[in-house]
Design a protein around this motif. Structure first.
Motif, PDB file in Angstrom:
ATOM      1  N   LEU A 222       7.822 -37.882 -12.171  1.00 36.30           N
ATOM      2  CA  LEU A 222       9.351 -37.728 -12.577  1.00 36.30           C
ATOM      3  C   LEU A 222       9.935 -37.094 -11.279  1.00 36.30           C
ATOM      4  N   HIS A 226      14.259 -33.427 -12.543  1.00 35.49           N
ATOM      5  CA  HIS A 226      14.223 -34.269 -13.865  1.00 35.49           C
ATOM      6  C   HIS A 226      13.727 -33.478 -14.880  1.00 35.49           C
ATOM      7  N   TYR A 227      13.492 -34.289 -16.125  1.00 30.86           N
ATOM      8  CA  TYR A 227      12.885 -33.435 -17.345  1.00 30.86           C
ATOM      9  C   TYR A 227      11.522 -33.133 -16.976  1.00 30.86           C
ATOM     10  N   LEU A 252      15.960 -40.150 -25.043  1.00 29.54           N
ATOM     11  CA  LEU A 252      16.291 -40.069 -23.728  1.00 29.54           C
ATOM     12  C   LEU A 252      17.143 -41.383 -23.523  1.00 29.54           C
ATOM     13  N   TYR A 256      15.569 -43.096 -18.060  1.00 30.26           N
ATOM     14  CA  TYR A 256      14.237 -42.231 -18.274  1.00 30.26           C
ATOM     15  C   TYR A 256      13.204 -43.055 -19.275  1.00 30.26           C
ATOM     16  N   TRP A 300      18.369 -40.862  -7.824  1.00 30.61           N
ATOM     17  CA  TRP A 300      16.883 -41.213  -8.325  1.00 30.61           C
ATOM     18  C   TRP A 300      16.161 -42.179  -7.438  1.00 30.61           C
TER      19      TRP A 300
END
Length: 413
Positions: A222, A226-227, A252, A256, A300
């Protein structure tokens, strides 16, 4: 194993094309290119219809070796058909020849190269796959579904994750050859990926060390910002946390879920084939991902491949994209460009064109994309006209040119 090179004849958009791929153990000096900073990343680039996905399919079929005949993959219009008026006769056979580099986990001794040749035959509207090489004995480990030998996985652009209650791993394992299952989403749009909550809970109790490795790898893949994944569950769904907010996987965003979908499926297959006591990151193999930038925000996209390359350094990645931001994160040695030749045919090649670190506009104006401008057509014409006047000494046109170049066309009241 890694793929070194592939030769494709009469396969969809390819009349004939030969291409080499890079990987961490590649002989770059022999290949005639410098070693890139990310030696395990191959990016396939090109306009729609030039065969990016077709190249992934060709690699996948070649990687199946002699198992391709019993893979359960239904070949649909894989053999090239010549356009009307081209003066060329359509043939009834396509050929894929590939050379792979085996490793100790492939159970191949005393061989530095393993070859594969697959033919697609057509009779009427029916196409069939056939293994067509004398080197079959070396491929025997591929027929073991749980072996880590000849590890490869492929993900199509229409990848989706099955819901936990609908997933039956036992039925999936019994319904088709495991090797073919790992690349089915490249050939079948409806093929679903295995959800994380269908397999990871088992490892939490049966193999805590491997469970911890999976959790760590998900966080590495990730990347920062991010998470965070801690392995927590709520109502049988895994939670992902960001700034104190815990979100179950189904809630999500599309980006994601698309990214974590194929990552989770990949880690499942790595876990299934990794011998006891061996770290997951040591598994070597090929991973193909169509449209790696699917649903990803530009921020990203700029980092996704460097992050993946570092987290799984022993995996050879072959991915496709349309994103200039992803292209700019790589070097020319990583990039395979699909180019058009006569009569709707394609070839794949590397362009010796420095691109790493260029901004998106600069990348789009290179031969990788071939755009003349990134501006709206009306604005582009205005700027061109003003540029011509300014070159002739028109000071007012020069002033207007600067204004046009620095502002949009919208008017506000």
């Amino acid at each position: 194993m890694y793929i070194d090179s592939i030769n494709i004849k009469q396969f969809r958009t390819f009349r004939e094309s030969e291409n080499s791929f890079i990987h961490k153990d590649q002989d770059f000096e022999k290949l005639g290119i410098p070693k890139p900073k990310l030696p395990n990343i191959n990016l396939v680039l090109g306009i729609n219809g030039l065969g990016k996905t077709t190249l992934l399919k060709a690699v996948a079929l070649a990687a199946l070796g002699p198992a391709v005949q019993d893979s359960g993959i239904f070949p649909y219009r894989l053999i090239r058909r010549e356009p009307v008026g081209s003066g060329r006769q359509t043939v009834d056979e396509a050929t894929i020849c590939a050379r792979f580099k085996p490793h100790e986990q492939d159970r191949v001794k005393n061989f530095s190269v393993v070859e594969s040749q697959v033919k697609v035959k057509r009779k009427g509207d029916l196409e069939t796959l056939r293994w067509d090489h004398t080197q079959e004995k070396l491929w025997h480990p591929i027929f073991s579904s749980t072996s880590d030998a000849f590890f490869f996985v492929g993900y199509g652009a229409n990848r989706r994750v099955e819901k936990r209650e609908r997933e039956d791993l036992g039925s999936r394992k019994a319904s088709a050859f495991a090797r073919a299952q790992r690349i089915h989403s490249l050939f079948e749009e409806a093929y679903s990926l295995i959800p994380l909550n269908a397999w990871l809970p088992h490892y939490e109790n049966s193999n805590p060390s491997r469970y911890k490795q999976v959790v760590n790898l998900i966080n590495q893949l990730l990347g920062k910002g991010h998470y965070e994944f801690k392995g927590e569950m709520e109502n049988r769904e895994y939670l992902f946390e960001q700034q104190g907010l815990k979100v179950p996987f189904p809630a999500l965003s599309d980006g994601y879920r698309a990214f974590l979908g194929w990552v989770s499926d990949l880690l499942y297959h790595v876990c299934e084939t990794c011998p006891s006591g061996k770290k997951l990151v040591n598994n070597k193999g090929i991973v193909m991902v169509d449209e790696i930038d699917l649903h990803l925000h530009p921020n990203w996209q700029m980092n996704v491949l460097p992050v993946i390359s570092k987290a799984l350094p022993n995996i050879q990645f072959i991915v496709t994209t349309h994103s200039p931001l992803i292209v700019g994160s790589l070097e020319w040695m990583n990039i395979i460009v699909m180019t058009k030749s006569q009569h709707q045919a394609s070839t794949a090649k590397h362009l010796k064109l420095a691109v790493h670190g260029l901004d998106a506009d600069q990348v789009l104006l290179t031969d990788y994309f071939g755009l003349k401008t990134t501006r709206a057509s009306k604005k582009a014409r205005q700027i061109k006209d003003l540029s011509l006047k300014a070159r002739e000494g028109d000071s007012e046109a020069a002033k207007q040119l600067l204004e046009k170049m620095m502002q949009g066309e919208e008017e506000f009241q």
